[in-house]
Motif scaffolding. Structure first.
Motif, PDB file in Angstrom:
ATOM      1  N   TYR A 110       0.818  -1.220   0.000  1.00 13.12           N
ATOM      2  CA  TYR A 110       0.000   0.000   0.000  1.00 13.12           C
ATOM      3  C   TYR A 110       0.847   1.263   0.000  1.00 13.12           C
ATOM      4  N   ILE A 114       3.472   0.037  -4.651  1.00 12.56           N
ATOM      5  CA  ILE A 114       2.337   0.132  -5.572  1.00 12.56           C
ATOM      6  C   ILE A 114       2.624   1.165  -6.657  1.00 12.56           C
ATOM      7  N   ARG A 154      -9.279   0.080  -3.733  1.00  8.83           N
ATOM      8  CA  ARG A 154      -8.903   0.747  -2.485  1.00  8.83           C
ATOM      9  C   ARG A 154      -9.705   0.106  -1.365  1.00  8.83           C
ATOM     10  N   ASP A 160     -11.660   7.716  -4.289  1.00  3.75           N
ATOM     11  CA  ASP A 160     -10.429   8.362  -3.824  1.00  3.75           C
ATOM     12  C   ASP A 160     -10.607   9.870  -3.940  1.00  3.75           C
ATOM     13  N   ASN A 201      -7.192   4.397  -8.166  1.00  2.92           N
ATOM     14  CA  ASN A 201      -6.868   5.158  -6.971  1.00  2.92           C
ATOM     15  C   ASN A 201      -5.716   6.127  -7.268  1.00  2.92           C
TER      16      ASN A 201
END
Length: 270
Positions: A110, A114, A154, A160, A201
């Protein structure tokens, strides 16, 4: 050239293209005198110039600033901010706590991991599309190989909140029509239309923008490394203002222990 010969070639000297300093005289930054030629340069412009060796337009630099600003959350509950804040609560050095927080920001699930996977996917996929591959095939193969596509989905929320403001700014700066950004939206369409139901996201958005700015995977990773920093320092400062050790304390009764029972230790002979 073998290892010893390679080491001997570099022993006793530093070969560099990025710069050097001569204390008491001058400092050179990528071929320019830092104090004479670059003294008025914006810090972000200097930062990415150091990474890439390239100069970016004022609009591009403004976008790069915003990419950092829009995710600067001073919330000590966030995983990396928590490290910084707990360090402050424990009265550790602020620099040490912040360095640790930045290190854990590179988390592969995370964090920075990513971001790297997202820009790598966009660069690879665009190249494959230019060679005639279909987007559906690229998406399915990525999911079959890695089970996820970096920058989509997410767990904590369905949307987001950073995407709208960032897209508005990119449009204002006329930086919203790049091929990688268009690809990012096309991938989202494929994922939302299929059984995956995943939305883009922030990682996918900024990775696409970074690729459209001409950043390589390595350059993008170096540029994004301090992206959360502005949100960490308020957490450190506030935790240092509180009584030591009072940030997120746990009661002993909150801990479920299933290990060996307490043992009686014999007294040590005098």
């Amino acid at each position: 050239m073998n290892g010893p010969d390679l080491l001997q070639q570099h022993a006793g000297l530093l070969k560099t293209r990025v710069g050097a300093c001569w204390p008491g005289s001058r400092a050179v930054f990528r071929g320019h005198d830092l104090h004479a030629d670059l003294h008025d340069m914006d810090w972000m412009a200097l930062y990415v110039f150091g990474i890439t060796g390239r100069r970016f337009s004022p609009q591009q630099i403004r976008l790069m600033h915003a990419i950092w600003t829009y995710t600067s959350y001073p919330d000590a509950r966030i995983w990396n901010n928590r490290v910084a804040a707990l360090a402050g609560s424990a009265r550790s050095a602020a620099a040490l706590g912040t360095a640790a927080a930045l290190a854990v920001s590179e988390a592969s699930i995370y964090g920075g991991g990513i971001l790297v996977r997202a820009i790598d996917f966009f660069i690879r996929t665009r190249a494959r599309l230019e060679d005639g591959a279909s987007l559906d095939a690229c998406v399915r193969e990525e999911l079959d190989t890695f089970r996820v596509i970096g920058g989509y989905g997410r767990p904590i929320a369905s949307g987001d909140e950073r995407i709208g403001p960032m897209l508005s700014l990119a449009a204002e700066l006329e930086l919203d029509q790049g091929p990688h950004l268009q690809l990012a939206f096309a991938v989202e369409d494929v994922l939302r239309a299929g059984r995956w139901r995943m939305k883009m996201n922030y990682a996918a958005l900024v990775a696409a923008l970074g690729a459209d700015l001409g950043l390589s995977q390595r350059e993008f990773q170096l540029y994004m490394f301090p992206v959360f920093l502005a949100g960490m320092q308020p957490c450190v400062a506030e935790s240092q203002e509180r009584p030591a050790g009072t940030l997120f304390p746990l009661r002993c009764t909150d801990i479920l222990y299933e290990g060996p029972v307490a043992r009686a230790w014999p007294a040590r002979p005098r």
